[in-house]
Design a protein around this motif. Structure first.
Motif, PDB file in Angstrom:
ATOM      1  N   THR A 154      34.068  66.661  42.729  1.00 22.39           N
ATOM      2  CA  THR A 154      33.899  66.349  41.311  1.00 22.39           C
ATOM      3  C   THR A 154      34.826  67.233  40.488  1.00 22.39           C
ATOM      4  O   THR A 154      34.865  68.440  40.694  1.00 22.39           O
ATOM      5  CB  THR A 154      32.447  66.580  40.854  1.00 22.39           C
ATOM      6  N   ALA A 155      35.544  66.624  39.574  1.00 29.20           N
ATOM      7  CA  ALA A 155      36.460  67.385  38.725  1.00 29.20           C
ATOM      8  C   ALA A 155      36.178  67.084  37.268  1.00 29.20           C
ATOM      9  O   ALA A 155      35.882  65.935  36.902  1.00 29.20           O
ATOM     10  CB  ALA A 155      37.907  67.032  39.055  1.00 29.20           C
ATOM     11  N   ALA A 156      36.239  68.118  36.450  1.00 31.97           N
ATOM     12  CA  ALA A 156      36.066  67.919  35.011  1.00 31.97           C
ATOM     13  C   ALA A 156      37.183  67.040  34.484  1.00 31.97           C
ATOM     14  O   ALA A 156      38.327  67.122  34.943  1.00 31.97           O
ATOM     15  CB  ALA A 156      36.058  69.270  34.301  1.00 31.97           C
ATOM     16  N   ASN A 157      36.862  66.173  33.529  1.00 30.74           N
ATOM     17  CA  ASN A 157      37.875  65.303  32.952  1.00 30.74           C
ATOM     18  C   ASN A 157      37.528  64.996  31.502  1.00 30.74           C
ATOM     19  O   ASN A 157      36.396  65.215  31.050  1.00 30.74           O
ATOM     20  CB  ASN A 157      38.015  64.011  33.765  1.00 30.74           C
ATOM     21  N   ALA A 158      38.504  64.485  30.775  1.00 33.73           N
ATOM     22  CA  ALA A 158      38.384  64.314  29.329  1.00 33.73           C
ATOM     23  C   ALA A 158      37.391  63.237  28.921  1.00 33.73           C
ATOM     24  O   ALA A 158      37.005  63.159  27.744  1.00 33.73           O
ATOM     25  CB  ALA A 158      39.759  64.008  28.732  1.00 33.73           C
ATOM     26  N   SER A 159      36.949  62.379  29.867  1.00 37.99           N
ATOM     27  CA  SER A 159      35.956  61.359  29.522  1.00 37.99           C
ATOM     28  C   SER A 159      34.552  61.950  29.433  1.00 37.99           C
ATOM     29  O   SER A 159      33.625  61.302  28.945  1.00 37.99           O
ATOM     30  CB  SER A 159      35.967  60.222  30.553  1.00 37.99           C
ATOM     31  N   SER A 164      27.391  64.996  32.068  1.00 32.02           N
ATOM     32  CA  SER A 164      28.662  65.616  32.449  1.00 32.02           C
ATOM     33  C   SER A 164      29.406  66.155  31.229  1.00 32.02           C
ATOM     34  O   SER A 164      29.654  65.422  30.272  1.00 32.02           O
ATOM     35  CB  SER A 164      29.542  64.600  33.173  1.00 32.02           C
ATOM     36  N   THR A 165      29.743  67.428  31.290  1.00 34.29           N
ATOM     37  CA  THR A 165      30.442  68.101  30.198  1.00 34.29           C
ATOM     38  C   THR A 165      31.676  68.788  30.770  1.00 34.29           C
ATOM     39  O   THR A 165      31.605  69.404  31.843  1.00 34.29           O
ATOM     40  CB  THR A 165      29.530  69.136  29.515  1.00 34.29           C
ATOM     41  N   GLU A 166      32.785  68.670  30.076  1.00 36.32           N
ATOM     42  CA  GLU A 166      34.047  69.212  30.591  1.00 36.32           C
ATOM     43  C   GLU A 166      34.076  70.740  30.449  1.00 36.32           C
ATOM     44  O   GLU A 166      34.544  71.282  29.450  1.00 36.32           O
ATOM     45  CB  GLU A 166      35.247  68.600  29.854  1.00 36.32           C
ATOM     46  N   THR A 167      33.574  71.406  31.467  1.00 36.41           N
ATOM     47  CA  THR A 167      33.565  72.869  31.522  1.00 36.41           C
ATOM     48  C   THR A 167      33.965  73.301  32.921  1.00 36.41           C
ATOM     49  O   THR A 167      34.209  72.476  33.813  1.00 36.41           O
ATOM     50  CB  THR A 167      32.168  73.447  31.209  1.00 36.41           C
ATOM     51  N   ASN A 168      33.980  74.610  33.137  1.00 39.50           N
ATOM     52  CA  ASN A 168      34.322  75.141  34.455  1.00 39.50           C
ATOM     53  C   ASN A 168      33.189  74.960  35.463  1.00 39.50           C
ATOM     54  O   ASN A 168      33.326  75.344  36.632  1.00 39.50           O
ATOM     55  CB  ASN A 168      34.659  76.630  34.345  1.00 39.50           C
ATOM     56  N   LEU A 180      29.700  58.566  26.653  1.00 34.37           N
ATOM     57  CA  LEU A 180      29.625  57.134  26.374  1.00 34.37           C
ATOM     58  C   LEU A 180      30.386  56.295  27.399  1.00 34.37           C
ATOM     59  O   LEU A 180      29.884  55.300  27.895  1.00 34.37           O
ATOM     60  CB  LEU A 180      30.151  56.843  24.972  1.00 34.37           C
ATOM     61  N   GLN A 181      31.600  56.709  27.722  1.00 34.96           N
ATOM     62  CA  GLN A 181      32.431  55.937  28.665  1.00 34.96           C
ATOM     63  C   GLN A 181      32.894  56.854  29.795  1.00 34.96           C
ATOM     64  O   GLN A 181      34.059  57.262  29.846  1.00 34.96           O
ATOM     65  CB  GLN A 181      33.635  55.336  27.943  1.00 34.96           C
ATOM     66  N   PRO A 182      31.989  57.190  30.703  1.00 33.47           N
ATOM     67  CA  PRO A 182      32.359  58.101  31.786  1.00 33.47           C
ATOM     68  C   PRO A 182      33.422  57.508  32.709  1.00 33.47           C
ATOM     69  O   PRO A 182      33.487  56.277  32.895  1.00 33.47           O
ATOM     70  CB  PRO A 182      31.043  58.312  32.533  1.00 33.47           C
ATOM     71  N   LYS A 183      34.213  58.356  33.264  1.00 32.47           N
ATOM     72  CA  LYS A 183      35.266  57.933  34.189  1.00 32.47           C
ATOM     73  C   LYS A 183      34.635  57.435  35.480  1.00 32.47           C
ATOM     74  O   LYS A 183      33.768  58.075  36.047  1.00 32.47           O
ATOM     75  CB  LYS A 183      36.192  59.122  34.480  1.00 32.47           C
TER      76      LYS A 183
END
Length: 231
Positions: free
Chosen positions: A191-196, A179-183, A227-230
């Protein structure tokens, strides 16, 4: 590979991992040919050159390749196949057009771009092809069967290609980001992108690391996870 003055073709350059990779390549002295349907907003650099290209169209890919070499030079040192998209849905209700769109972009486009650069890289006996795959290329995901199918194809293509061209001094590296925070998640319900999540810059930094390996070896498969996914 010392990237200073090297010519790197990068697809899907407008945002996300592509945009971050363009900036990282430029920071390490590369000349970047950004291929995409949309130019990255605000990216202005004397060593960045945008070439309009829809990777789903093999003729457009060939034209972009010819234009790149005419404007930047004959040698092509790096190809980053980043362009791609994901569409979710259950198989029995999935649009055949969406299925074809994903394969045209994620698989056929990657093949067209790779095929375009190989003759020159073989002539040079030097080159590095980076394919951006996904964790979805290693395991099935519910309601993402089409996307997984395309990424399994990228995985098989990459692992076969590296064996085919390693004797020509050409490296092939396949990245499998989690999971990478992109569009990317904008169109994935639930599923929503997030800072984790990992950041696009994390993937770009790994690409640079792979490109800078000494000539006598290369990294074939790289799996990346937050490392620490939400939860």
């Amino acid at each position: 590979m010392d990237l200073t003055g090297k010519i790197a073709i990068l697809t899907g350059v407008s945002k996300g991992i592509g945009r971050a990779t363009a900036e990282a390549l430029l920071a390490h002295g590369a000349i970047v040919a950004g291929w995409g349907r949309t130019a990255p907003t605000g990216l202005r650099h004397e060593r960045f050159h945008f070439f309009a290209c829809d990777v789903r169209d093999e003729v457009a890919v060939q034209e972009a390749y010819v234009n790149t070499r005419r404007e930047l030079g004959e040698e092509i040192h790096v190809l980053v196949n980043n362009a791609g998209l994901g569409i979710s849905g259950e198989v029995d209700g999935f649009s055949s057009d969406d299925w074809k769109l994903m394969f045209d972009t994620n698989v056929h486009g990657l093949f067209y771009c790779t095929k375009a650069v190989l003759a020159q890289m073989k002539k040079q006996q030097l080159g590095h092809i980076i394919n951006i795959c996904s964790i979805a290329g290693t395991t099935g995901i519910e309601k993402m069967s089409g996307y997984c199918a395309t990424k399994f194809a990228v995985r098989g293509f990459s692992q076969s290609l590296y064996k085919e061209v390693r004797a020509d001094g050409i490296k092939v590296t396949c990245l499998y980001p989690g999971s990478t925070e992109t569009n990317f998640f904008d169109e994935i319900p639930g599923t929503a992108a997030n800072a984790s999540m990992m950041q696009p810059q994390d993937i770009a930094a790994t690409i640079i690391y792979a490109l800078q390996t000494p000539f006598n070896f290369h990294l074939v498969d790289i799996e990346m996870r937050p490392l620490q996914p939400k939860k």
